[in-house]
Design a protein around this motif. Structure first.
Motif, PDB file in Angstrom:
ATOM      1  N   ARG A 159      -0.685   6.314   4.851  1.00  0.00           N
ATOM      2  CA  ARG A 159       0.605   6.684   4.265  1.00  0.00           C
ATOM      3  C   ARG A 159       1.722   6.347   5.233  1.00  0.00           C
ATOM      4  NH1 ARG A 159      -1.426  12.507   2.336  1.00  0.00           N
ATOM      5  NH2 ARG A 159      -2.451  11.841   0.434  1.00  0.00           N
ATOM      6  N   LYS A 160       2.808   5.836   4.674  1.00  0.00           N
ATOM      7  CA  LYS A 160       3.971   5.518   5.487  1.00  0.00           C
ATOM      8  C   LYS A 160       5.225   5.911   4.722  1.00  0.00           C
ATOM      9  CE  LYS A 160       5.817   2.178   8.583  1.00  0.00           C
ATOM     10  NZ  LYS A 160       5.673   0.937   9.270  1.00  0.00           N
ATOM     11  N   LYS A 161       6.221   6.390   5.451  1.00  0.00           N
ATOM     12  CA  LYS A 161       7.472   6.831   4.832  1.00  0.00           C
ATOM     13  C   LYS A 161       8.574   5.820   5.123  1.00  0.00           C
ATOM     14  CE  LYS A 161       6.158  11.598   5.554  1.00  0.00           C
ATOM     15  NZ  LYS A 161       6.444  12.821   6.304  1.00  0.00           N
ATOM     16  N   PHE A 162       9.361   5.517   4.093  1.00  0.00           N
ATOM     17  CA  PHE A 162      10.463   4.568   4.223  1.00  0.00           C
ATOM     18  C   PHE A 162      11.756   5.208   3.746  1.00  0.00           C
ATOM     19  CE2 PHE A 162       6.707   1.894   3.549  1.00  0.00           C
ATOM     20  CZ  PHE A 162       6.820   1.012   4.603  1.00  0.00           C
ATOM     21  N   ASN A 163      12.800   5.134   4.574  1.00  0.00           N
ATOM     22  CA  ASN A 163      14.131   5.520   4.116  1.00  0.00           C
ATOM     23  C   ASN A 163      14.648   4.394   3.239  1.00  0.00           C
ATOM     24  OD1 ASN A 163      14.477   8.034   5.290  1.00  0.00           O
ATOM     25  ND2 ASN A 163      15.104   7.154   7.233  1.00  0.00           N
ATOM     26  N   THR A 164      15.158   4.748   2.070  1.00  0.00           N
ATOM     27  CA  THR A 164      15.528   3.765   1.062  1.00  0.00           C
ATOM     28  C   THR A 164      16.932   4.040   0.556  1.00  0.00           C
ATOM     29  OG1 THR A 164      13.213   3.690   0.399  1.00  0.00           O
ATOM     30  CG2 THR A 164      14.787   2.752  -1.120  1.00  0.00           C
ATOM     31  N   HIS A 165      17.690   2.977   0.324  1.00  0.00           N
ATOM     32  CA  HIS A 165      19.058   3.100  -0.175  1.00  0.00           C
ATOM     33  C   HIS A 165      19.038   3.254  -1.693  1.00  0.00           C
ATOM     34  CE1 HIS A 165      23.362   2.750   0.017  1.00  0.00           C
ATOM     35  NE2 HIS A 165      23.352   1.788  -0.881  1.00  0.00           N
ATOM     36  N   VAL A 209       4.700   5.700   0.752  1.00  0.00           N
ATOM     37  CA  VAL A 209       3.873   4.643   0.180  1.00  0.00           C
ATOM     38  C   VAL A 209       2.455   4.816   0.711  1.00  0.00           C
ATOM     39  CG1 VAL A 209       3.511   2.156   0.056  1.00  0.00           C
ATOM     40  CG2 VAL A 209       5.825   3.074   0.020  1.00  0.00           C
ATOM     41  N   GLU A 210       1.494   4.830  -0.204  1.00  0.00           N
ATOM     42  CA  GLU A 210       0.096   4.986   0.176  1.00  0.00           C
ATOM     43  C   GLU A 210      -0.619   3.652  -0.003  1.00  0.00           C
ATOM     44  OE1 GLU A 210      -3.152   7.426  -1.983  1.00  0.00           O
ATOM     45  OE2 GLU A 210      -2.079   8.800  -0.647  1.00  0.00           O
ATOM     46  N   THR A 211      -1.293   3.203   1.053  1.00  0.00           N
ATOM     47  CA  THR A 211      -2.006   1.936   1.032  1.00  0.00           C
ATOM     48  C   THR A 211      -3.479   2.190   1.313  1.00  0.00           C
ATOM     49  OG1 THR A 211      -0.037   0.883   1.946  1.00  0.00           O
ATOM     50  CG2 THR A 211      -2.055  -0.392   1.989  1.00  0.00           C
ATOM     51  N   ALA A 212      -4.353   1.606   0.522  1.00  0.00           N
ATOM     52  CA  ALA A 212      -5.792   1.729   0.743  1.00  0.00           C
ATOM     53  C   ALA A 212      -6.297   0.453   1.403  1.00  0.00           C
ATOM     54  CB  ALA A 212      -6.508   1.956  -0.573  1.00  0.00           C
ATOM     55  N   TYR A 213      -7.140   0.616   2.398  1.00  0.00           N
ATOM     56  CA  TYR A 213      -7.739  -0.542   3.036  1.00  0.00           C
ATOM     57  C   TYR A 213      -9.166  -0.219   3.440  1.00  0.00           C
ATOM     58  CZ  TYR A 213      -6.813   1.680   7.558  1.00  0.00           C
ATOM     59  OH  TYR A 213      -6.792   2.542   8.621  1.00  0.00           O
TER      60      TYR A 213
END
Length: 98
Positions: free
Chosen positions: A54-60, A38-42
């Motif tokens: 950018r952050k990575k998430f393990n997803t079911h 997921v990419e977030t702009a701030y």
């Protein structure tokens, strides 16, 4: 007593809708699990420079619907494992579709 139970059920339904939903790109797949970036702009408060985080998430992914490169929507849920706290809601765009 029944009115109290109905009110508590309504409150639970409302809090379920307040869970975080994010959108990102699938970068890795394995059985029933996908990793979504997921990419977030701030913007910096003082200097007003824009950054991308950018952050990575393990997803079911119960039905193995997503593939690498797909743009997906994920939602926060109860902990499924040590690292999985999100579930796949829908595949918004398949890889290669315009």
């Amino acid at each position: 007593m029944l009115k109290m139970n109905n009110l508590t059920l309504e409150k639970k339904a409302q809090t379920r809708n307040l869970r975080k939903t994010l959108q990102g790109i699938v970068i890795r797949t394995s059985p029933k699990t996908i990793m979504v970036e997921v990419e977030t702009a701030y913007k910096h408060k003082l200097y007003a420079k824009r950054f991308k985080k950018r952050k990575k998430f393990n997803t079911h992914d119960e039905k193995n619907l997503a593939e690498v490169g797909d743009f997906v929507k994920i939602a926060e849920c109860r902990p499924i494992s040590k690292t999985k706290h999100f579930r796949l809601v829908e595949v918004l765009q398949k890889k290669g579709e315009i």
